[in-house]
Write an enzyme that holds these catalytic residues in place. Structure first.
Site, PDB file in Angstrom:
ATOM      1  N   GLU A   1      54.577  20.565  54.889  1.00 41.65           N
ATOM      2  CA  GLU A   1      55.786  19.929  55.424  1.00 41.65           C
ATOM      3  C   GLU A   1      56.168  18.691  54.617  1.00 41.65           C
ATOM      4  O   GLU A   1      57.346  18.441  54.359  1.00 41.65           O
ATOM      5  CB  GLU A   1      55.572  19.530  56.889  1.00 41.65           C
ATOM      6  CG  GLU A   1      55.236  20.697  57.812  1.00 41.65           C
ATOM      7  CD  GLU A   1      53.741  20.888  58.000  1.00 41.65           C
ATOM      8  OE1 GLU A   1      53.334  21.170  59.137  1.00 41.65           O
ATOM      9  OE2 GLU A   1      52.987  20.745  57.008  1.00 41.65           O
TER      10      GLU A   1
ATOM     11  N   CYS B   1      50.803  19.133  62.196  1.00 42.79           N
ATOM     12  CA  CYS B   1      49.730  18.309  62.753  1.00 42.79           C
ATOM     13  C   CYS B   1      50.294  17.011  63.315  1.00 42.79           C
ATOM     14  O   CYS B   1      51.318  16.504  62.856  1.00 42.79           O
ATOM     15  CB  CYS B   1      48.670  18.024  61.693  1.00 42.79           C
ATOM     16  SG  CYS B   1      49.231  16.987  60.325  1.00 42.79           S
TER      17      CYS B   1
ATOM     18  N   ALA C   1      25.772  54.364  45.644  1.00 43.87           N
ATOM     19  CA  ALA C   1      25.170  54.534  44.324  1.00 43.87           C
ATOM     20  C   ALA C   1      24.591  55.944  44.256  1.00 43.87           C
ATOM     21  O   ALA C   1      24.445  56.625  45.277  1.00 43.87           O
ATOM     22  CB  ALA C   1      24.078  53.496  44.083  1.00 43.87           C
TER      23      ALA C   1
ATOM     24  N   TRP D   1      31.392  53.121  38.166  1.00 43.10           N
ATOM     25  CA  TRP D   1      32.144  52.468  39.248  1.00 43.10           C
ATOM     26  C   TRP D   1      32.474  53.498  40.308  1.00 43.10           C
ATOM     27  O   TRP D   1      32.892  54.611  39.967  1.00 43.10           O
ATOM     28  CB  TRP D   1      33.437  51.840  38.736  1.00 43.10           C
ATOM     29  CG  TRP D   1      33.230  50.697  37.799  1.00 43.10           C
ATOM     30  CD1 TRP D   1      33.359  50.718  36.447  1.00 43.10           C
ATOM     31  CD2 TRP D   1      32.879  49.356  38.153  1.00 43.10           C
ATOM     32  NE1 TRP D   1      33.115  49.483  35.920  1.00 43.10           N
ATOM     33  CE2 TRP D   1      32.824  48.628  36.948  1.00 43.10           C
ATOM     34  CE3 TRP D   1      32.607  48.709  39.347  1.00 43.10           C
ATOM     35  CZ2 TRP D   1      32.493  47.271  36.923  1.00 43.10           C
ATOM     36  CZ3 TRP D   1      32.289  47.371  39.313  1.00 43.10           C
ATOM     37  CH2 TRP D   1      32.240  46.666  38.126  1.00 43.10           C
TER      38      TRP D   1
ATOM     39  N   THR E   1      20.836  43.244  44.946  1.00 44.96           N
ATOM     40  CA  THR E   1      22.099  43.545  44.276  1.00 44.96           C
ATOM     41  C   THR E   1      22.167  42.826  42.939  1.00 44.96           C
ATOM     42  O   THR E   1      22.619  43.390  41.931  1.00 44.96           O
ATOM     43  CB  THR E   1      23.282  43.131  45.166  1.00 44.96           C
ATOM     44  OG1 THR E   1      23.288  43.938  46.339  1.00 44.96           O
ATOM     45  CG2 THR E   1      24.609  43.296  44.442  1.00 44.96           C
TER      46      THR E   1
ATOM     47  N   GLY F   1      23.767  43.625  49.061  1.00 46.36           N
ATOM     48  CA  GLY F   1      23.784  45.043  49.322  1.00 46.36           C
ATOM     49  C   GLY F   1      23.556  45.441  50.760  1.00 46.36           C
ATOM     50  O   GLY F   1      23.779  44.659  51.693  1.00 46.36           O
TER      51      GLY F   1
END
Length: 366
Positions: A49, A72, A159, A167, A193, A293
């Protein structure tokens, strides 16, 4: 584009920049012309603002302000926006949603109305609420909004049986993942991971270059096994390693790698994940992006620490009884206990789809 749509667009540009303040966009319109606009600046700098009012100058008088969050009305690191709006002579304020913070919570609207300013609330509410989710979670609980992300094949694998995972998702999905990373205050991953995939865990642009602002990397590493050749150590930004061991030699080695070590031992000899998440919230992190993971994700789900899920599904079949899935942990004993997502959306990225949803029905405030 309506003024509120433009305000929402500006707010999106502040995501990942304004934290721990919420990303807010503001547009001032007078006689059908946009005379000022702005978005929340980095912490300690002007709110949306104030930026819009400064751009408008004298033209803010009798104008209508469109803003994505209730202005606020309290003194923080910057002054109250309500007083600046009143002083500028703004005639009307259209806000998308109230501010869930107990420091505001409708009092900003009350202050504006008491000053003779017409206040309308609700336009663009759904989009604005989604943008303000991390702020809402943090101000009400002290915890970051936690999003669990994974990418799976059509048969639910992350996987192959040999562990190869690159990928599963396509390029468009991976690009969107970098947008989600860039919007987060922190990225969390487990040490398995890191060891198996050796990810960079950074937010990068379409050309692969690191973005100027990087989320904090948080590695859950109970025994302090982070390899010295981990690629994430060469990335810009800060890395935190959460351990459960009090071995001074482990801490010294990790410190020597340039990371900060957090000791959060749990009763089971592993990292106390709930305590770790509380610590991240204490540090002012409002959004946490969890990339696995399966062990970490499973534990986070078991503990009820995840608020939101982003699951990518790629049209491929990997197969193999020993090929891993995305979520470990104890899981549900009965189908009736399975976690069902709420407010589900389905997005398309090339041949992939992404399913997003919330683990709680209603606002993710606890």
């Amino acid at each position: 584009m309506s003024p509120m749509q433009r305000a929402l667009e500006l707010a999106r540009q502040a995501v990942g920049v304004s934290s721990p303040n919420p990303p807010v966009g503001a547009v001032l319109v007078r006689d059908g012309e946009v005379v000022g606009e702005g978005q929340t600046q980095p912490p300690g700098q002007a709110h949306a603002e104030i930026v819009a009012l400064a751009a408008a100058g004298d033209r803010a008088r009798s104008a209508t302000l469109y803003v994505t969050l209730e202005p606020c009305c309290h003194q923080g690191r910057t002054g109250p926006c309500t007083e600046a709006i009143i002083a500028a002579g703004v005639a009307e304020v259209h806000a998308a949603i109230p501010d869930p913070s107990s420091a505001v919570d409708g009092r900003g609207f009350d202050r504006l109305r008491n000053a003779g300013i017409t206040v309308t609330v609700g336009e663009g509410a759904d989009d604005a609420a989604e943008l303000a989710e991390p702020h809402a979670k943090h101000v009400n609980t002290g915890l970051p909004l936690a999003t669990g992300k994974f990418a799976i094949s059509l048969d639910g694998k992350i996987a192959t049986r040999s562990g190869e995972s690159r990928w599963i998702s396509g390029e468009e999905s991976r690009r969107y993942t970098h947008e989600l990373r860039a919007a987060s205050d922190a990225i969390l991953a487990g040490i398995e991971t890191v060891i198996v995939d050796n990810p960079q865990l950074s937010a990068r642009d379409a050309s692969g270059a690191p973005l100027p602002r990087q989320p904090v990397r948080v590695i859950v590493d109970s025994r302090g096994r982070l390899p010295s050749n981990a690629r994430l150590l060469s990335e810009p930004g800060t890395t935190l390693v959460a351990t459960a061991t009090d071995d001074a030699r482990v801490t010294e080695r990790l410190n020597g790698l340039g990371v900060e070590v957090l000791h959060h031992p749990g009763s089971d000899g592993r990292v106390d994940l709930a305590g770790l998440v509380r610590e991240l919230g204490r540090r002012g992190m409002t959004s946490l992006f969890i990339e696995g993971g399966g062990t970490v994700l499973g534990s986070m789900f078991d503990l009820g620490l995840i608020d939101k899920v982003v699951g990518f599904v790629a049209p491929m079949i990997i197969g193999g009884a020993s090929a891993p899935g995305p979520v470990g942990g104890l899981g549900a004993d009965r189908m009736a206990d399975a976690l069902r997502l709420h407010r589900v959306k389905i997005l398309r990225f090339g041949d992939d789809i992404a399913i997003t949803g919330y683990t709680r029905d209603g606002k993710p405030l606890s």
